[in-house]
Design an enzyme around this catalytic site. Structure first.
Site, PDB file in Angstrom:
ATOM      1  N   GLY A   9       0.835  -1.192   0.000  1.00  0.00           N
ATOM      2  CA  GLY A   9       0.000   0.000   0.000  1.00  0.00           C
ATOM      3  C   GLY A   9       0.865   1.234   0.000  1.00  0.00           C
ATOM      4  CB  SER A  16       3.994  -0.533  10.595  1.00  0.00           C
ATOM      5  OG  SER A  16       5.023  -0.340   9.633  1.00  0.00           O
ATOM      6  CD  GLU A  86       9.274   0.115   6.159  1.00  0.00           C
ATOM      7  OE1 GLU A  86       9.277   0.402   4.949  1.00  0.00           O
ATOM      8  OE2 GLU A  86       8.612   0.747   7.001  1.00  0.00           O
ATOM      9  CB  CYS A 143      -5.726  11.247  -2.124  1.00  0.00           C
ATOM     10  SG  CYS A 143      -4.770  12.643  -2.769  1.00  0.00           S
TER      11      CYS A 143
END
Length: 193
Positions: A9, A16, A86, A143
């Protein structure tokens, strides 16, 4: 049956917090997990998975030459799940090692990370996870400038969008905004200074 998952995403999509939730759910049932993250993410120190909501856990910090398969074999070859945050910073070899964990050890591997960088290019880890993952799942957010789905990451400097530079520059909300395609291509004026 174990599988390799890639959950991706834009910035701020809850990757996380999701990985921490998954770890908690396994552990609450008495099942062990192995947590990993990139050594490149230094926002909270090395070897930490930290959500913007303040939850955090220690994790194994992966370097470019770290071998995911060997780490799992050494740490706990009977783990219920391997969770990697990550994952966009993984190398091709590390993605292939994650497939070995799934195929040879029968342990599911769930990876969480960005799909594209601020220039809308794929990261190395992302590219190979898109190719090798058994399951792909988009994690959605909105957004920064409107209510459309954010699919891109806008790097900011001095209140203005940046479209050139090194692929990796670690930062949070002060440096990156999740944005829709329209606002990536036509950002509103943020700071007239």
């Amino acid at each position: 049956m174990a599988q390799l998952f890639f959950k991706y995403g834009a910035m701020n999509s809850g990757k996380s917090i999701e990985i921490l939730k998954v770890a908690h759910n396994y552990e609450e049932q008495g099942k062990s997990v192995i947590l990993m993250t990139s050594i490149l993410d230094t926002r909270s120190g090395h070897g930490k998975i930290v959500s913007r909501m303040g939850l955090n856990r220690d994790a194994i910090a992966l370097k470019d030459d770290s071998n995911v398969f060997e780490i799992v074999k050494e740490k706990n070859p009977n783990a219920a799940c391997v969770l990697i945050d990550e994952c966009e910073f993984m190398t091709k070899d590390q993605v292939l090692q994650a497939t070995q964990v799934v195929d040879d050890l029968g342990i599911p591997v769930m990876t969480f990370g960005l799909k594209n960088d601020f220039k809308n290019e794929l990261f190395e880890g992302t590219k190979y996870l898109l190719l090798y993952a058994d399951k792909l799942e988009e994690m959605k957010t909105i957004c920064w400038f409107c209510t459309k789905k954010a699919t891109m990451n806008m790097r900011m400097a001095n209140g203005k969008p940046v479209y050139d530079g090194e692929q990796i520059s670690i930062g949070g909300n002060e440096m990156y905004y999740p944005v829709c395609r329209r606002h990536y291509n036509h950002p509103p004026m943020l700071d007239e200074n």
